[in-house]
Scaffold this active site. Structure first.
Site, PDB file in Angstrom:
ATOM      1  N   ALA A  63       0.813  -1.216   0.000  1.00  0.00           N
ATOM      2  CA  ALA A  63       0.000   0.000   0.000  1.00  0.00           C
ATOM      3  C   ALA A  63       0.847   1.266   0.000  1.00  0.00           C
ATOM      4  CB  ALA A  63      -0.942  -0.003   1.194  1.00  0.00           C
ATOM      5  N   GLY A  64       2.096   1.173  -0.464  1.00  0.00           N
ATOM      6  CA  GLY A  64       2.938   2.355  -0.575  1.00  0.00           C
ATOM      7  C   GLY A  64       4.045   2.384   0.452  1.00  0.00           C
ATOM      8  N   ASP A  66       5.715   3.561   4.077  1.00  0.00           N
ATOM      9  CA  ASP A  66       5.261   3.798   5.450  1.00  0.00           C
ATOM     10  C   ASP A  66       5.590   5.241   5.816  1.00  0.00           C
ATOM     11  OD1 ASP A  66       4.806   3.852   8.200  1.00  0.00           O
ATOM     12  OD2 ASP A  66       5.404   1.766   8.445  1.00  0.00           O
ATOM     13  N   LEU A  67       4.572   6.039   6.040  1.00  0.00           N
ATOM     14  CA  LEU A  67       4.749   7.480   6.258  1.00  0.00           C
ATOM     15  C   LEU A  67       5.022   7.835   7.711  1.00  0.00           C
ATOM     16  CD1 LEU A  67       1.865   8.812   3.975  1.00  0.00           C
ATOM     17  CD2 LEU A  67       4.281   8.484   3.394  1.00  0.00           C
ATOM     18  N   HIS A  89      16.139   1.417  -4.522  1.00  0.00           N
ATOM     19  CA  HIS A  89      16.624   1.597  -5.890  1.00  0.00           C
ATOM     20  C   HIS A  89      17.756   0.630  -6.215  1.00  0.00           C
ATOM     21  CE1 HIS A  89      14.933   5.902  -6.730  1.00  0.00           C
ATOM     22  NE2 HIS A  89      14.012   5.038  -6.370  1.00  0.00           N
ATOM     23  N   ASP A 144       9.184   7.608  -7.320  1.00  0.00           N
ATOM     24  CA  ASP A 144      10.434   6.908  -7.032  1.00  0.00           C
ATOM     25  C   ASP A 144      10.319   5.474  -7.529  1.00  0.00           C
ATOM     26  OD1 ASP A 144       8.864   5.596  -5.161  1.00  0.00           O
ATOM     27  OD2 ASP A 144       9.940   6.308  -3.402  1.00  0.00           O
TER      28      ASP A 144
END
Length: 262
Positions: A63-64, A66-67, A89, A144
């Site tokens: 889900a993306g 972790d903020l 990367h 990214d």
């Protein structure tokens, strides 16, 4: 069940890398990114990898990002970003440079970095319950994990702009129509269908797959003349391999080739 953020296995040439933070919908954080890089390095060093499958445990692929780390220390958000993105990367660069094709096996939420990872794969199978969202613009972030490279190559610049700027949800059927995935299957059949494809690729000419992957991935960087020369050189290199020798022999002997991967 292991609490490691990345689960990995290698069996009969099929390497499985599973994101394992199900309580957070597999949102990627710094430890997970670092372990992903270490896992890719370990699998490649072990040898014998002929296909790689990326998947997620629990209710989502990923889900993306972790903020929480960004929210906890906004003054050092740039440092946190580099700590997360650099190993992510590096892992993607290793996956792209290797011979083994990469399959993304998708379900549930595929958002932000999760969508970027799905785009980075060579082939993608999605369950019919999958929902995609680039999501970066929703938090004021840019792209990214190679998504700015992969997305316009898959869907064209105008559609890539729409997907990235508007960050609207895309269901599995729409993702298939856009070319974001290769196949949509019932959710209950996703894992089985993924493994059918993985076994097919694992039995194939792995080194040739690597040359094919690199030719396609670098084709936008060359003019036609340079691409033709690259094709000639790759073909000539492959003509010295045992897989090529057996493939040609199998053609004349009217039998299935026996590819060893080299």
């Amino acid at each position: 069940m292991s609490t490691d953020p990345i689960l990995a296995s290698l069996d009969d040439g099929i390497a499985r890398i599973r994101f394992n933070r199900p309580s957070a919908l597999n949102a990627i954080n710094v430890p997970m990114a670092e372990q992903l890089l270490a896992t890719v390095k370990r699998l490649q060093a072990a040898g014998g990898v002929r296909v790689i499958v990326l998947s997620g445990e629990g209710r989502a692929f990923m889900a993306g990002g972790d903020l929480r780390a960004f929210h906890a220390d906004p003054q050092h958000a740039d440092t946190t970003a580099r700590a997360l993105i650099d190993p992510l990367h590096a892992a993607l660069a290793l996956l792209a440079a290797g011979d083994a094709p990469v399959i993304a096996s998708l379900h549930g939420a595929v958002a932000g970095a999760g969508m970027s990872l799905a785009l980075a794969a060579d082939l993608a199978i999605a369950a019919d319950d999958t929902v995609f969202n680039m999501a970066y613009a929703r938090i004021g972030a840019s792209l990214d994990a190679g998504s700015s490279w992969a997305l316009p190559r898959l869907v064209g610049l105008r559609r890539a702009m729409q997907i990235a700027l508007l960050s609207e949800p895309i269901d599995a059927a729409a993702a298939l129509a856009l070319g974001l995935v290769n196949r949509v299957v019932p959710a209950a059949e996703r894992e089985a269908e993924t493994m059918v494809l993985a076994r097919r690729l694992a039995a194939g000419p792995t080194a040739a797959y690597g040359r094919i992957r690199r030719l396609l991935r670098t084709s936008h960087d060359r003019d036609l003349g340079d691409q033709l020369r690259a094709e000639r050189d790759a073909f000539a290199e492959g003509a010295r391999t045992r897989d090529f020798t057996d493939g040609v022999a199998a053609f004349f002997e009217k039998r299935a080739p026996r590819f060893g991967g080299d």
